[in-house]
Structure formats: structure tokens, C-alpha cells
Design an enzyme around this catalytic site. Structure first.
Site, mmCIF file in Angstrom:
data_model
loop_
_atom_site.group_PDB
_atom_site.id
_atom_site.type_symbol
_atom_site.label_atom_id
_atom_site.label_comp_id
_atom_site.label_asym_id
_atom_site.label_seq_id
_atom_site.Cartn_x
_atom_site.Cartn_y
_atom_site.Cartn_z
ATOM 1 N N HIS A 167 13.234 75.369 -18.946
ATOM 2 C CA HIS A 167 13.464 73.876 -19.164
ATOM 3 C C HIS A 167 11.824 73.105 -18.783
ATOM 4 C CE1 HIS A 167 15.707 70.230 -18.602
ATOM 5 N NE2 HIS A 167 14.939 70.251 -17.530
ATOM 6 N N SER A 220 9.130 77.518 -30.694
ATOM 7 C CA SER A 220 7.776 78.028 -30.236
ATOM 8 C C SER A 220 7.858 78.969 -29.035
ATOM 9 C CB SER A 220 7.061 76.526 -29.927
ATOM 10 O OG SER A 220 7.481 75.955 -28.782
ATOM 11 N N ASN A 279 16.757 80.882 -19.056
ATOM 12 C CA ASN A 279 16.661 79.618 -19.733
ATOM 13 C C ASN A 279 15.003 79.111 -19.393
ATOM 14 O OD1 ASN A 279 17.031 77.324 -21.430
ATOM 15 N ND2 ASN A 279 17.450 76.258 -19.550
ATOM 16 N N LEU A 302 26.740 76.376 -22.109
ATOM 17 C CA LEU A 302 27.414 77.620 -22.413
ATOM 18 C C LEU A 302 28.413 77.591 -21.198
ATOM 19 C CD1 LEU A 302 24.293 80.047 -22.918
ATOM 20 C CD2 LEU A 302 26.558 79.601 -24.375
HETATM 21 C C1 GRF Z 1 11.272 73.522 -24.842
HETATM 22 O O1 GRF Z 1 10.643 72.121 -24.276
HETATM 23 C C2 GRF Z 1 12.075 74.224 -23.891
HETATM 24 O O2 GRF Z 1 11.695 74.101 -22.420
HETATM 25 C C3 GRF Z 1 13.475 73.188 -23.918
HETATM 26 O O3 GRF Z 1 13.531 73.104 -25.166
HETATM 27 C C4 GRF Z 1 12.229 73.188 -25.960
HETATM 28 C C5 GRF Z 1 12.092 74.034 -27.025
HETATM 29 O O4 GRF Z 1 11.141 74.180 -27.945
HETATM 30 N N1 GRF Z 1 14.348 74.189 -23.412
HETATM 31 P P1 GRF Z 1 10.839 75.346 -28.746
HETATM 32 O O5 GRF Z 1 12.024 75.225 -29.726
HETATM 33 O O6 GRF Z 1 10.887 76.583 -27.940
HETATM 34 O O7 GRF Z 1 9.573 75.024 -29.665
#
Ligand code: GRF
Length: 214
Positions: A110, A13, A108, A94
């Protein structure tokens, strides 16, 4: 136009939010490829439907040899003339080799307010701790997991009856806002790292907020 690779492992997403932003007129970045370490990642199908080149570099093909996996990943990324790599739910740690190749060009997202709650299941961790706010963080990647200069964060309240899912959904809504925002700032050349801190040119200070409030 900044060429970007997005690395995913699942739903994708956040990748979608970056692609959607890049499809807007005048956005200064372009998603050049979407790469997954898992062939079954749902996000790959959607990206391919958008006409974006997709690839799988399956970590299982490289056994325990992380560096061989990362060299293959690096080779796939560089095929597309990419200048920035965005991790979006990419579930592989990584190595310093890869992080050094892409230093300050590897980002990234998070789902917590780092440095609080690195790692996995962080929404539940915020609830269990009794944190009044959680949120999400976009940061440059360093070798230590969920660590590195912070570009932007969004705070959301943790509410009395939150479950992991309700809090995750509240946070995700803001992930989809701040990741494209960070990408825009980077593509505009407004983000600089000094002494492991990010400085962003021409941004406004936000209001402070309290939870709970009277
Ligand atoms: C998100 O909550 C992101 O912050 C974390 O993993 C999840 C990935 O969700 N690193 P998506 O695959 O982007 O929907």
C-alpha cells in the site's frame, strides 16, 4: 522454493519487481502464476512474455456474488501449488472467507505509511494533510481494508512542491525495493505474527531522519 501467486488489476510494476527478484540466482521464491480480475490489465502481457502462467478471473462474471468470485480465484490459485498470495495493485476488497483461507499467507503493498491514509488517492491525501513523510507498507491482509500486521515500511519525504504524481513516483521506487525484500524474508521463514504484530528474525534497526532539516 516458496510458490507465489501475484494478483493484479492493472499496470503491474510491483508484480514485475517480484518476478525480477525471483529470477535472481538463489532467491527462495518462485512466481507460479499471475492472476488478474481485469482482462485488460497491462501486467498480464508482460508476465506471459516471461513465461509465467497467467489467468483472468473476471469479477464481472460473478455479478454481486463476491464469494463465488473468490471461490473461482481460490481455485485458480490452488491449481499452481501456491503457498503465498501477493496482492500487487489488486483492486478488489477480499471477504473474510478469502482472508481466512489465506491467513498470514496473503500480503499486500500500500502506498502510504499505514495506518495513515488507507484507501485510494493516498498520495494526494498525504500532501493535503501536510504530512512530512509518506511511504509504503507491506502487510499481511485482514478483512478490514489496508489493515493487518506490518512486515516492512519505507518512509520518503513529502517535499514542498510535490504533486500526486511526483510523490507517487518517489514512493513507487521504494515499493519496488521493499516488496521483494518482504517476499525474501517470508520465503526464508523469518517472518512470524504474534498478537497481530510481525516479528522478523535478524534485521537491523534503521537510522532516524528528520524532514525538513536545517
Ligand atoms: C501501487 O502503488 C500499490 O502500492 C497499490 O497500487 C499500485 C499498483 O501499482 N496497491 P502497480 O500495478 O504495481 O504498478
Amino acid at each position: 522454493m516458496l510458490k507465489v501467486a501475484v494478483l493484479i488489476s492493472g499496470r503491474g510494476s510491483n508484480m514485475k519487481s517480484l518476478v525480477n527478484a525471483c529470477q535472481q540466482e538463489g532467491f527462495p521464491a518462485q512466481i507460479a502464476c499471475v492472476i488478474s480480475n481485469k482482462p485488460e490489465a497491462q501486467g498480464l502481457v508482460w508476465a506471459a512474455e516471461q513465461g509465467i502462467p497467467t489467468a483472468v478471473v473476471n469479477h464481472r462474471d460473478y455479478g454481486k456474488d463476491r464469494e463465488a468470485f473468490e471461490k473461482a480465484l481460490h481455485a485458480e490459485i490452488t491449481k499452481h501449488g501456491v503457498r503465498l498470495v501477493c496482492l500487487a495493485g489488486f483492486l478488489r476488497l477480499l471477504t473474510p472467507w478469502f482472508v481466512t483461507q489465506w491467513l498470514d499467507r496473503l500480503v499486500n503493498i500500500h502506498p502510504s505509511l499505514l495506518p495513515a491514509f488507507p484507501g485510494l488517492h493516498v498520495q494526494q491525501a498525504a500532501i493535503d494533510y501536510g504530512a512530512r513523510f509518506s511511504g509504503c507498507t507491506v502487510h499481511f491482509v485482514r478483512s478490514e481494508m489496508d489493515h493487518g500486521p506490518i512486515i516492512v515500511q519505507a518512509a520518503v519525504p513529502v517535499l514542498a512542491h510535490d504533486t500526486e504524481d511526483t510523490l507517487a513516483a518517489r514512493i513507487l521506487e521504494f515499493e519496488h525495493k521493499i516488496y521483494p525484500q518482504a517476499l525474501r524474508w517470508i520465503a526464508e521463514g523469518r517472518v512470524n505474527v504474534h498478537d497481530e504484530k510481525c516479528f522478523i528474525a535478524d534485521v537491523n534497526a534503521p537510522p532516524s531522519t528528520i524532514n525538513p532539516c536545517s
